[in-house]
Design an enzyme around this catalytic site. Structure first.
Site, mmCIF file in Angstrom:
data_model
loop_
_atom_site.group_PDB
_atom_site.id
_atom_site.type_symbol
_atom_site.label_atom_id
_atom_site.label_comp_id
_atom_site.label_asym_id
_atom_site.label_seq_id
_atom_site.Cartn_x
_atom_site.Cartn_y
_atom_site.Cartn_z
ATOM 1 N N TYR A 197 91.905 32.289 106.198
ATOM 2 C CA TYR A 197 92.243 32.035 107.600
ATOM 3 C C TYR A 197 92.966 30.682 107.759
ATOM 4 O O TYR A 197 92.566 29.686 107.136
ATOM 5 C CB TYR A 197 90.977 32.055 108.475
ATOM 6 C CG TYR A 197 91.294 31.602 109.887
ATOM 7 C CD1 TYR A 197 91.994 32.453 110.749
ATOM 8 C CD2 TYR A 197 90.987 30.319 110.316
ATOM 9 C CE1 TYR A 197 92.353 32.022 112.012
ATOM 10 C CE2 TYR A 197 91.346 29.888 111.588
ATOM 11 C CZ TYR A 197 92.028 30.743 112.432
ATOM 12 O OH TYR A 197 92.404 30.316 113.680
ATOM 13 N N GLY A 198 93.947 30.646 108.642
ATOM 14 C CA GLY A 198 94.814 29.478 108.849
ATOM 15 C C GLY A 198 94.121 28.128 108.768
ATOM 16 O O GLY A 198 94.404 27.309 107.891
ATOM 17 N N ARG A 233 88.021 29.633 112.065
ATOM 18 C CA ARG A 233 87.483 28.494 111.313
ATOM 19 C C ARG A 233 85.961 28.639 111.192
ATOM 20 O O ARG A 233 85.316 29.234 112.041
ATOM 21 C CB ARG A 233 87.828 27.179 112.021
ATOM 22 C CG ARG A 233 89.293 26.779 111.854
ATOM 23 C CD ARG A 233 89.591 25.457 112.508
ATOM 24 N NE ARG A 233 89.542 25.550 113.950
ATOM 25 C CZ ARG A 233 88.526 25.191 114.710
ATOM 26 N NH1 ARG A 233 87.424 24.683 114.157
ATOM 27 N NH2 ARG A 233 88.574 25.311 116.011
ATOM 28 N N ARG A 281 96.759 35.532 115.721
ATOM 29 C CA ARG A 281 97.682 34.393 115.728
ATOM 30 C C ARG A 281 99.124 34.789 115.428
ATOM 31 O O ARG A 281 99.374 35.807 114.785
ATOM 32 C CB ARG A 281 97.243 33.393 114.640
ATOM 33 C CG ARG A 281 95.845 32.821 114.833
ATOM 34 C CD ARG A 281 95.855 31.726 115.846
ATOM 35 N NE ARG A 281 94.545 31.167 116.112
ATOM 36 C CZ ARG A 281 94.330 29.883 116.416
ATOM 37 N NH1 ARG A 281 95.337 29.033 116.474
ATOM 38 N NH2 ARG A 281 93.124 29.456 116.708
ATOM 39 N N SER A 323 90.332 24.016 120.820
ATOM 40 C CA SER A 323 91.102 25.171 120.360
ATOM 41 C C SER A 323 91.060 26.296 121.386
ATOM 42 O O SER A 323 90.019 26.529 122.009
ATOM 43 C CB SER A 323 90.505 25.679 119.049
ATOM 44 O OG SER A 323 90.333 24.597 118.174
ATOM 45 N N ALA A 324 92.188 26.983 121.514
ATOM 46 C CA ALA A 324 92.294 28.153 122.390
ATOM 47 C C ALA A 324 92.014 27.822 123.857
ATOM 48 O O ALA A 324 91.406 28.604 124.579
ATOM 49 C CB ALA A 324 91.396 29.292 121.895
ATOM 50 N N CYS A 325 92.459 26.641 124.296
ATOM 51 C CA CYS A 325 92.343 26.254 125.718
ATOM 52 C C CYS A 325 93.714 26.048 126.334
ATOM 53 O O CYS A 325 93.845 25.355 127.342
ATOM 54 C CB CYS A 325 91.531 24.982 125.861
ATOM 55 S SG CYS A 325 89.772 25.223 125.606
ATOM 56 N N GLY A 326 94.759 26.612 125.741
ATOM 57 C CA GLY A 326 96.076 26.583 126.387
ATOM 58 C C GLY A 326 96.974 25.432 125.964
ATOM 59 O O GLY A 326 97.919 25.104 126.670
ATOM 60 N N LYS A 327 96.735 24.846 124.790
ATOM 61 C CA LYS A 327 97.611 23.741 124.361
ATOM 62 C C LYS A 327 99.037 24.230 124.153
ATOM 63 O O LYS A 327 99.990 23.598 124.585
ATOM 64 C CB LYS A 327 97.104 23.125 123.046
ATOM 65 C CG LYS A 327 95.900 22.261 123.228
ATOM 66 C CD LYS A 327 95.933 20.924 122.486
ATOM 67 C CE LYS A 327 96.120 21.013 121.009
ATOM 68 N NZ LYS A 327 94.961 21.665 120.375
ATOM 69 N N ASP A 357 99.914 20.964 118.711
ATOM 70 C CA ASP A 357 98.530 20.930 118.206
ATOM 71 C C ASP A 357 98.079 19.561 117.696
ATOM 72 O O ASP A 357 96.921 19.210 117.872
ATOM 73 C CB ASP A 357 98.371 21.971 117.088
ATOM 74 C CG ASP A 357 96.911 22.284 116.768
ATOM 75 O OD1 ASP A 357 96.105 22.391 117.708
ATOM 76 O OD2 ASP A 357 96.570 22.415 115.579
ATOM 77 N N LYS A 365 94.579 21.459 109.745
ATOM 78 C CA LYS A 365 93.346 20.797 110.201
ATOM 79 C C LYS A 365 92.769 19.885 109.115
ATOM 80 O O LYS A 365 92.277 18.803 109.406
ATOM 81 C CB LYS A 365 92.305 21.842 110.600
ATOM 82 C CG LYS A 365 92.790 22.822 111.666
ATOM 83 C CD LYS A 365 93.175 22.119 112.922
ATOM 84 C CE LYS A 365 93.472 23.119 114.033
ATOM 85 N NZ LYS A 365 93.868 22.439 115.274
ATOM 86 N N HIS A 383 94.082 15.646 117.834
ATOM 87 C CA HIS A 383 94.255 17.081 118.116
ATOM 88 C C HIS A 383 94.980 17.207 119.462
ATOM 89 O O HIS A 383 94.374 17.589 120.462
ATOM 90 C CB HIS A 383 92.860 17.725 118.156
ATOM 91 C CG HIS A 383 92.863 19.216 118.199
ATOM 92 N ND1 HIS A 383 91.834 19.938 118.748
ATOM 93 C CD2 HIS A 383 93.763 20.135 117.744
ATOM 94 C CE1 HIS A 383 92.092 21.226 118.635
ATOM 95 N NE2 HIS A 383 93.252 21.370 118.036
ATOM 96 N N ASN A 400 100.488 26.772 125.488
ATOM 97 C CA ASN A 400 101.109 27.077 126.786
ATOM 98 C C ASN A 400 101.586 25.813 127.490
ATOM 99 O O ASN A 400 102.680 25.774 128.046
ATOM 100 C CB ASN A 400 100.117 27.810 127.703
ATOM 101 C CG ASN A 400 99.792 29.201 127.194
ATOM 102 O OD1 ASN A 400 100.515 29.750 126.368
ATOM 103 N ND2 ASN A 400 98.701 29.770 127.674
ATOM 104 N N ASN A 406 100.743 24.069 136.234
ATOM 105 C CA ASN A 406 100.145 22.810 135.758
ATOM 106 C C ASN A 406 101.148 21.658 135.827
ATOM 107 O O ASN A 406 100.763 20.489 135.793
ATOM 108 C CB ASN A 406 99.619 22.967 134.331
ATOM 109 C CG ASN A 406 98.418 23.911 134.286
ATOM 110 O OD1 ASN A 406 97.753 24.118 135.304
ATOM 111 N ND2 ASN A 406 98.150 24.493 133.132
#
Ligand code: OXD
Ligand code: MN
Length: 584
Positions: A197-198, A69, A365, A248-252, A275, A206, A226, A254, A492
């Site tokens: 890009y997505g 982004r 991705r 973004s990219a913090c393990g959502k 997301d 988004k 989000h 997972n 977690n």
């Protein structure tokens, strides 16, 4: 092609501006998807991956300048600059239209213009919203087919309801100098030029489901966030739904499809979304959430059988990969895949050489249908969504933030969310690893002034006494040697259990000025390699660090001037005082 005059005229108008060779209305069928895949295999937009090991999997390689982004080129164009707020780049709407229409002029010559009606949310849900994306990219069409309910049923709903969000997209020349992602919330429209890009190009995600929807949600009294939505089922069969916001990219992804560890036999996780959550207060006083999306556009590196077995399995077939590396026999490859194989080609298709950086792009991705997820919850199709017991905010913080804390009620929870910060990641262009304020993980996505957004959040307080409890978590705290203190991933679940126990009033807590923290004995760490000291560190609240933190929050709030709700400023001040008194 449609009996909706507004839509018909808009499509004609766009075609007159962009001058495509042909216009194609997409019906969303599987046959059509196949046709686009074949077309892209022919043009080289896609490469076929190993069909024996990865049936129906394809690889797209982006232009190397177009892999994330672009927040600096993303604008919210409201009539008044103040309404967009200091959290957004702003341009006057007429100027923005003139600028971007100049780029769109004639840009589809020699190309096909695709018209994609789509529905964000279950097709029969009163909470769902429709949009139409016009694009010249078959890659976007194929991704939208996976990520949204797109095609015939969506068009029928648009024709019934008469409203839709307009999204105009062209990859243009993929020139970073001619790239803009513009939002016109007052017109319910989006114009995106110059990126494939997505997050910049799949406009349902988004642009619509967060930036435009957050603006609509404020006007209409709901929340567009989000957030992942996950169901946690206990061995006794009780399921609680949690909505969690992480940058973004913090393990959502997972967390949304977490695999209970060996020690947690009988626990089951249900993924509703990974997301985005749209949440409405219903007559029962509870906040209910739907996932507007139908697929996942997830970060690939790090996905392996241990970190996220569900994702690892679901992307072995019927998946579009973007910017991963490949092996000699054309299997997709990424860092920490841990399958014993080696990359031959990097994400740009160059022979891989370990001096030239990672083989897969750090923001590479997968695009995959949610229905392929082994932990997919059928509730993702429920008309009214699922009732939320807890809202969790989180960030990537090496220091300061404890593993978990619970707010003292809704308003304090809004402060906790508003003050959240995180280290930046590869999901957006720019420097990574820098701590920045990211309220409710919405910094790049809130379609209006953050101060008004916080007021909107606060406005829920008096509407119900059954609102979710609000928490903050930090899986990323490090010790003095820079090692993570918490194992994360499946473990977690232990933190989620404490959260649920707190919601149910089943467990006590340590009360600190910044919120309620687990008593070490109440967090189940049995079987983990965590000694008392480490646990103490994970749950510690350092008063000095927190006073600095709150000072930074005050500085951040200042950017928003008088519009910041007084209530937030007062609560912040009170906590700072409590910390000072505690130290005295
Ligand atoms: C995403 C993001 O792609 O947050 O979900 O960047
Ligand atoms: Mn996201």
């Amino acid at each position: 092609m449609t009996n909706n005059k507004v839509l018909g005229h808009w499509v004609e108008e766009v075609a007159a501006l962009t001058r495509p060779d042909q216009v194609r209305w997409c019906d969303g069928s599987d046959g059509e998807y196949r046709e686009f895949i074949d077309l892209m295999l022919e043009t080289g937009d896609l490469r076929e991956l190993n069909q024996e090991t990865h049936p129906n999997c394809y690889l797209h390689r982006s232009d190397p300048s177009d892999v994330a982004r672009v927040e600096h080129l993303t604008f919210v164009c409201t009539k008044n600059q103040e309404d967009a707020g200091p959290n957004n780049h702003w341009m006057e709407p007429a100027d923005a239209h003139a600028l971007i229409d100049g780029l769109f002029e004639g840009c589809m010559k020699g190309r096909t213009m695709y018209v994609i009606p789509y529905c964000m949310g279950p097709i029969d849900s009163p909470y769902s919203r429709c949009g139409v994306e016009i694009t010249d990219s078959p890659y976007v069409v194929a991704n939208m087919k996976i990520m949204t309910r797109m095609g015939k049923a969506a068009l029928e709903r648009i024709e019934r309801e008469g409203t839709f969000v307009r999204g105009l997209h062209s990859i243009g020349e993929l020139d970073p100098e001619r790239r803009y992602i513009m939002h016109f919330p007052e017109e319910l429209s989006i114009k995106s030029y110059g990126s494939g890009y997505g997050g910049n190009a799949l406009l349902g995600k988004k642009c619509h489901a967060l930036r435009i929807a957050s603006y609509q949600a404020r006007q209409e009294g709901w929340l567009a966030e989000h957030m992942l939505i996950v169901g946690v089922q206990s061995p006794e069969g009780e399921t609680h739904y949690i909505a969690a916001a992480f940058p973004s990219a913090c393990g959502k992804t997972n967390l949304a499809m977490l695999i209970p560890p060996e020690s947690h036999k009988g626990w089951k996780i249900w993924t509703v979304g990974d997301d985005i959550a749209w949440m409405h207060l219903r007559e029962d006083g509870r906040l209910w959430a739907i996932n507007p999306e139908a697929g996942y556009f997830g970060v690939v590196p790090g996905t392996n059988a241990d970190t996220n077995r569900n994702a690892y399995e679901m992307i072995t077939h019927d998946t579009i990969f973007t910017n991963t590396a490949t092996t000699l026999d054309e299997q997709p490859w990424w860092e920490n895949k841990d399958d014993g194989k080696h990359p031959t080609w990097d994400w740009q298709g160059r022979p891989y050489n370990d001096h030239s950086g990672p083989a897969a792009h750090p923001n590479s991705r997968f695009t995959v249908s949610a229905s392929q997820n082994p932990s997919y919850s059928p509730e993702a199709e429920a008309k009214y969504g699922v009732p939320i017991s807890a809202i969790v905010f989180g960030g990537r913080r090496a220091h300061v933030a404890p593993l978990v804390l619970q707010s003292r009620g809704w308003a304090h929870g809004v402060l906790v969310g508003a003050g959240a910060a995180s280290e930046t990641t590869a999901a957006a262009t720019g420097k990574t690893g820098v701590v920045r304020r990211d309220p409710m993980a919405m910094k790049p996505f809130c379609g209006y002034n953050f101060a008004d957004y916080w007021s909107h959040w606060l406005s829920f307080e008096n509407k119900s006494d059954k609102l979710p409890e609000i928490f903050h978590v930090n899986w990323f705290r490090k010790n003095a040697d820079g090692k993570f203190l918490w194992p994360g991933f499946g473990e977690n679940l232990r933190v989620l259990r404490w959260i649920i126990d707190r919601c149910e009033g089943r467990v006590d807590a340590r009360h600190t000025p910044i919120g309620h923290i687990p008593k070490p004995a109440d967090l189940d760490v049995s079987g983990l390699d965590i000694d008392d000291d480490t646990l103490e560190q994970l749950l510690s609240v350092n008063d000095i660090e927190w006073r600095i933190e709150l000072d930074e929050v005050a500085g951040f709030f200042k950017e928003f001037g008088d519009r910041v709700p007084k209530r937030l400023a007062e609560m912040r001040l009170k906590i700072e005082k409590d910390l000072t008194n505690r130290a005295a």
